[in-house]
Design a protein around this motif. Structure first.
Motif, short mmCIF file in Angstrom:
data_model
loop_
_atom_site.label_atom_id
_atom_site.label_comp_id
_atom_site.label_asym_id
_atom_site.label_seq_id
_atom_site.Cartn_x
_atom_site.Cartn_y
_atom_site.Cartn_z
N SER A 104 -12.73 2.44 -28.26
CA SER A 104 -12.05 3.75 -28.33
C SER A 104 -13.13 4.86 -28.32
O SER A 104 -12.93 6.12 -28.07
CB SER A 104 -12.03 3.79 -30.08
N LYS A 105 -14.43 4.45 -27.74
CA LYS A 105 -15.23 5.52 -27.34
C LYS A 105 -15.03 5.81 -25.52
O LYS A 105 -15.40 5.21 -24.73
CB LYS A 105 -16.60 4.88 -27.31
N THR A 106 -14.40 7.00 -25.50
CA THR A 106 -13.79 7.37 -24.20
C THR A 106 -15.15 7.48 -23.29
O THR A 106 -15.06 7.25 -22.06
CB THR A 106 -13.18 8.60 -24.19
N GLU A 107 -16.10 7.95 -23.76
CA GLU A 107 -17.54 8.18 -23.02
C GLU A 107 -18.35 7.05 -22.43
O GLU A 107 -18.98 7.00 -21.71
CB GLU A 107 -18.48 9.12 -23.82
N LEU A 108 -17.89 5.65 -22.68
CA LEU A 108 -18.29 4.44 -22.43
C LEU A 108 -17.49 3.88 -21.31
O LEU A 108 -16.35 3.75 -21.39
CB LEU A 108 -18.43 3.63 -23.76
N SER A 109 -18.27 3.53 -20.15
CA SER A 109 -17.67 2.59 -19.28
C SER A 109 -17.48 1.42 -19.75
O SER A 109 -17.87 0.69 -20.71
CB SER A 109 -18.62 2.58 -17.97
N VAL A 110 -16.61 0.61 -19.16
CA VAL A 110 -16.27 -1.03 -19.02
C VAL A 110 -17.51 -1.74 -19.21
O VAL A 110 -17.84 -2.65 -19.87
CB VAL A 110 -15.08 -1.50 -18.11
#
Length: 669
Positions: A420-426
């Motif tokens: 849910s953390k949009t700032e994190l990459s895969v």
């Protein structure tokens, strides 16, 4: 109803009652929830509500106080008898409670012919999706606990959901609602969440991640047998959770059941009929409650970041759990990895093994290459995944992330939280799945074998401690060298008496007695070198969270560690001392070493109050940044200080109090 000022020896706890067996009654179709039954039942039991504490007489809780009250000489007015039923709600002191939903039962929720309950609160909407009401409060008798700061009562209010939920109906939105209500009511000292047992471990795991930089105690509990039954476990579970929440600051999301407090993201429900329904197979309990309350402070997480508490309000719904079984087909695996799925928890055999069929490995690799996050955990309740077997290594080669010893509930909710953390990459999500964020997994054991303590090592350490005392007490740089030897009598006498030599444990105990005095003195004088010496590895940047029971830092028996040791007289912590003296460097170091910003001394004051009262602006800024707030007890004294500053036109003081969250008169110049 009337609001009340918080006494210094009183904790305030909010109980968020979501539903579950604990508050149910027997209906025609089995156990059913009944609105307000729980509150009124607790009010009728003196162990949960002592009306003598509600300002009905002075010297509450003492023999003389009771005799004065019972003879009519206490308050000077007639008062309801202890535990008396039918006491008008208007006589009950209230607490202001906020919620993201309307509080109470709207008329549309009432069944035909049902009247509005007499204890229905008056709910007011104060902002978008923010409602508030003054709820009647209950208060426990005064009691003391091991490691506490004297006798204390616990005043609490019950925020009851409408409708009450069976835990099998709990969803992501409900987890976020609980987190939001904790954030809206963060002025309370602690929180207890009443919840059904079936999905309680999912909720406790989810909340451990949603409650970011938590600085207060949050405990989930429930019951296997409802409070309405003569023989039940509800009384012990609720009283235990309330007692721990009211007397200790354990800044984690926890789960309390059957006299045991667990880390919330380490538990699973193992039994549907035992009173000991939960277990934490890969991590020891935080608290064991028996005749004594034994807190394992070594394993309690301490916040070391200078960030304020906040509730994260989103979790990705596109996650699932897939349990491997012999004969599983690649079609089943591919079905789990179809869009919009973003993450899958793979429950593997043993220590992380899976069938070695080419079609299955191909399906896993293709999913990982597309950006799917696949996390491997063990189907075994106890143990961890590893690459000890070839069948486990092939999963890692396919791109599967090892989930160490996380429970299925924890792995799923952590994956949902991170996605849910949009700032994190895969890649960042995959990396963080293997890193303990809230103590949810055990770090890989270090290959280095720690050296065993010896008598010489302890004596050498004590010499360093005493030298620090001399350094802090004398301004001269030419300080004497203190030397200690275990032999304090001549050898002939020693041989004739044949005494036991001084053990390493005895030396360590002496050191432990000296360190609390030294850390307070160093904080008072802003001596960073000596303070760092006291705090040890934590002050040098190591994590304050202990995630393995094999790690045993010094002073683990002190509540919150040496950084939070309390002065026996004033009940002040080193952070109180540093804040009172305006020592900003020491305040910063203490906070980064795990100092608890919400601790109150025996007078009921926080470190933030002392810093603001003394006008230490930089210290106030640092404490507020770390999430410090004034306690309810601080508020009355702060109001008086604001009035004095307003009369004196002391704009600096007014700005400081405003930074602490106090309302300042608009007409100030």
């Amino acid at each position: 109803m009337e609001s009340i000022v918080q006494p210094a020896n009183e904790s305030r706890v909010l109980i968020i009652y979501t539903g579950g067996t604990i508050g149910m009654l027997v209906g025609q179709q089995g156990y059913v929830p009944e609105p307000y039954f729980l509150t009124e039942t607790l009010r009728s039991q003196t162990r949960f509500h002592d009306p003598l504490q509600d300002s009905l007489f002075s010297n509450a809780g003492s023999v003389q106080g009771f005799r004065d009250w019972s003879s009519g000489n206490g308050s000077g007015r007639s008062s309801p008898q202890p535990g008396a039923a039918g006491t008008p709600v208007s006589l009950h002191p209230t607490l202001l409670v906020r919620s993201s939903r309307p509080i109470g039962q709207p008329p549309s929720a009432l069944s035909p012919g049902q009247q509005i309950p007499r204890n229905q609160p008056r709910c007011v909407q104060v902002a978008d999706n923010v409602y508030e009401a003054r709820l009647p409060s209950l208060v426990t008798p005064l009691s003391a606990v091991p490691g506490g700061t004297g006798s204390k009562s616990i005043r609490y209010a019950i925020l009851e959901w409408n409708p009450l939920l069976d835990s099998s109906n709990m969803e992501i939105d409900d987890w976020i609602r609980i987190a939001t209500e904790i954030e809206l009511n963060y002025t309370f000292d602690a929180f207890v969440v009443l919840h059904g047992t079936d999905t309680m471990s999912y909720t406790s795991s989810a909340l451990s991640f949603l409650l970011e930089d938590l600085g207060k105690t949050v405990i989930l509990t429930g019951a296997q047998i409802p409070l309405s039954q003569l023989r039940n476990d509800a009384v012990d579970n609720l009283m235990g959770a309330l007692t721990i929440a009211g007397h200790y600051i354990i800044p984690e999301c926890c789960l309390y059941f059957n006299h045991t407090l667990y880390r919330g993201n380490r538990v699973s429900k193992l039994s549907s009929y035992d009173l000991s329904a939960f277990n934490s197979p890969n991590f020891p309990p935080l608290v064991n409650v028996g005749i004594d309350i034994n807190v394992n402070w070594n394993d309690v997480i301490r916040q070391t970041s200078l960030r304020r508490f906040r509730a994260h309000k989103y979790m990705s719904p596109h996650v699932a759990t897939l349990r491997l079984f012999p004969g599983i087909t690649d079609a089943t695996i591919k079905a789990f990895f179809m869009p919009p799925m973003r993450g899958v928890v793979l429950e593997t055999f043993g220590a992380g093994n899976a069938p070695q069929r080419a079609d299955m490995m191909k399906a896993l690799k293709e999913a990982c290459d597309r950006g799917m996050v696949v996390v491997a955990i063990s189907q075994c309740a106890k143990g961890t995944v590893s690459d000890a077997y070839e069948t486990g290594r092939t999963l890692l080669q396919a791109g599967v992330v090892p989930g160490c010893d996380m429970t299925p509930e924890c792995a799923l909710t952590k994956l949902s939280y991170l996605l849910s953390k949009t700032e994190l990459s895969v890649k960042e999500v995959r990396d963080m799945m293997g890193i303990p964020l809230r103590g949810e997994l055990t770090r890989a054991a270090s290959s280095a074998v720690p050296s065993q303590p010896t008598l010489d090592n302890n004596l050498d350490s004590i010499q360093h401690v005493l030298s620090r005392f001399v350094r802090l007490s004398r301004p001269s740089s030419a300080l004497p060298q203190i030397t200690i030897t275990p032999e304090t009598v001549d050898s002939a006498a020693q041989d004739s008496a044949a005494p036991w030599t001084w053990t390493a444990a005895e030396a360590a105990n002496t050191e432990a007695v000296l360190f609390p005095f030294l850390v307070h003195l160093a904080a008072a004088k802003d001596d960073i070198e000596s303070l760092s010496f006291c705090l040890g590895p934590i002050a040098e940047g190591e994590s304050a969270a202990v995630t393995s029971s094999s790690e045993t830092p010094k002073f683990g028996n002190i509540a919150g560690g040496i950084v939070n040791c309390l002065d026996q007289g004033s009940g002040r912590s080193p952070l109180h001392v540093a804040a009172l003296n305006g020592n900003s460097r020491s305040v910063n170091l203490l906070l980064r070493s795990g100092a608890l910003v919400h601790l109150r001394d025996t007078l009921g004051h926080t470190a933030l109050y002392y810093a603001a009262r003394q006008g230490h602006e930089i210290v106030v800024d640092t404490l507020v940044q770390a999430g410090a707030t004034l306690s309810n007890y601080d508020g009355g004294f702060a109001d008086l200080a604001i009035k004095n500053a307003f009369r004196a036109q002391d704009t600096k003081s007014l700005c400081i109090w405003e930074n602490c969250g106090m309302k300042i008169p608009n007409s100030r110049t």
